[in-house]
Enzyme design. Sequence first.
Site, PDB file in Angstrom:
ATOM      1  N   GLY A  97       0.863  -1.173   0.000  1.00 11.72           N
ATOM      2  CA  GLY A  97       0.000   0.000   0.000  1.00 11.72           C
ATOM      3  C   GLY A  97       0.896   1.218   0.000  1.00 11.72           C
ATOM      4  N   SER A 129       6.070  -5.273  -1.033  1.00  6.01           N
ATOM      5  CA  SER A 129       5.993  -3.850  -1.388  1.00  6.01           C
ATOM      6  C   SER A 129       6.250  -2.956  -0.162  1.00  6.01           C
ATOM      7  CB  SER A 129       4.647  -3.592  -2.053  1.00  6.01           C
ATOM      8  OG  SER A 129       4.622  -2.337  -2.681  1.00  6.01           O
ATOM      9  N   ALA A 130       5.281  -2.196   0.308  1.00  6.44           N
ATOM     10  CA  ALA A 130       5.491  -1.364   1.494  1.00  6.44           C
ATOM     11  C   ALA A 130       5.933  -2.214   2.698  1.00  6.44           C
ATOM     12  CB  ALA A 130       4.219  -0.601   1.844  1.00  6.44           C
ATOM     13  N   HIS A 166       9.491  -2.760  -6.329  1.00  6.51           N
ATOM     14  CA  HIS A 166       8.971  -2.388  -7.670  1.00  6.51           C
ATOM     15  C   HIS A 166      10.064  -1.674  -8.472  1.00  6.51           C
ATOM     16  CE1 HIS A 166       4.772  -3.246  -6.502  1.00  6.51           C
ATOM     17  NE2 HIS A 166       4.977  -2.557  -5.408  1.00  6.51           N
ATOM     18  N   GLU A 201      10.034  -6.517  -9.865  1.00  6.67           N
ATOM     19  CA  GLU A 201       8.830  -7.300  -9.569  1.00  6.67           C
ATOM     20  C   GLU A 201       9.061  -8.774  -9.916  1.00  6.67           C
ATOM     21  OE1 GLU A 201       5.748  -5.193 -11.644  1.00  6.67           O
ATOM     22  OE2 GLU A 201       5.523  -3.757 -10.004  1.00  6.67           O
TER      23      GLU A 201
END
Lengths: 242, 242
Positions: A97, A129-130, A166, A201
Amino acid sequence: MLQHIKRMKKIIIASTSTLHGGTYLEYLTETLKEHFKNCSTLLFIPYARPGGITHDEYTQKAAEFFGKLGIEVKGIHEFENPVAAVQNAEAIFTGGGNTFLLVTQLYQNKVMEAVKTAVENGTPYLGTSAGSNICGLTMETTNDMPIIYPPSFDTLALVPFNINPHYLDPVAGSTHMGETRETRINEFHHFNPQPVLGLREGSWLEVKGNTTTLRGDLDARLFRQNTPPEEIATGTDLSWLK
Amino acid sequence: MLQHIKRMKKIIIASTSTLHGGTYLEYLTETLKEHFKNCSTLLFIPYARPGGITHDEYTQKAAEFFGKLGIEVKGIHEFENPVAAVQNAEAIFTGGGNTFLLVTQLYQNKVMEAVKTAVENGTPYLGTSAGSNICGLTMETTNDMPIIYPPSFDTLALVPFNINPHYLDPVAGSTHMGETRETRINEFHHFNPQPVLGLREGSWLEVKGNTTTLRGDLDARLFRQNTPPEEIATGTDLSWLK
């Protein structure tokens, strides 16, 4: 001996939760079966999600995937005492997020330190991700928009460097005048000494005890202060990196 | 009457300093001749530049352009008292770079308030990229990497909304799983009420007194909380926007 195995640090730091054309966490299925093999429950941290779906809905998304692995998922927001929830967790997964929001809420709910302690003491951890960004020394190499002001940019420091999830290579022939990711990370190095690992990714880091290995099909891009960027082959042992 | 004209707010908020294939500020030449027509000197704020070139070299770049307009440029770093430099400036230009760094240094050197006061009292101002970002209420819609921790995300509030410079439309057919700019701005609106104006490269806002107008060849994209994004035609009077 069992105790020793249980206590070994076990961390998956994934660039993304989802590959283009795949379903949520699908590409990590075999890895996560192994990673969480001794766990029947998992604590999900949905804090990074800035809306669109509720914490319940986000947790449900994680629960659907882990249900297929026989692991029951609860969201940290379901507990009255989030610190105790972390301390008692068999396994922890922090979803993606917005990193500014995630870090703000980890501090506000006083669980930053609790997560760090739990994972360093062997609670298996998954970040995407986060949730991966916060595994580094600071969140200062996130790609996210600063939609909220966190009390600090310091994060879990589960690895002695920073993560750029990413990671995007410069677009050949782009006429856009905004900075490339590589330029941004070089700028980071004017003010900060720690290495930055750009995870494309489909790549992830696997931390087992004192060993950190690059996994997935792709190479990663390593940025070190005053050093030209390097391509790191998948399978490389990165335990030396700091 | 002259006094009145001199005191009118005069601000150019440009998405970028340089268009692809053009030279520094070239596309704004005629606009800046008019904007700074009563000025023979200009104070340049190079704080956003995170390295690569020094503050002197960055200031020289601005000086080369403005020299052609008969305007002498000094960098704020050349003054012992930066607040007095701002207060005494005939004109102010804040160049691009990293917004986190720019805001940190504006606060550290205690010039944030001084710039706001000067520009509100009629000192003509030019911002490009990071220097435009700070014209909004907060820097929370920057695209930059958080390479340094500013004491606050609050900025000059010269316009009653936020700016997203270098606005990028989603790339059709992209397989990258990172958020689009539009998604990021929507996430901003889960926590913040103010509108966000996405300025594409080549667009700028012209503020004259109480009138704010979109200039340049392109349309801009306006994001408001709980409202679908709208395309705003160049030439539109945006004075109503808050």
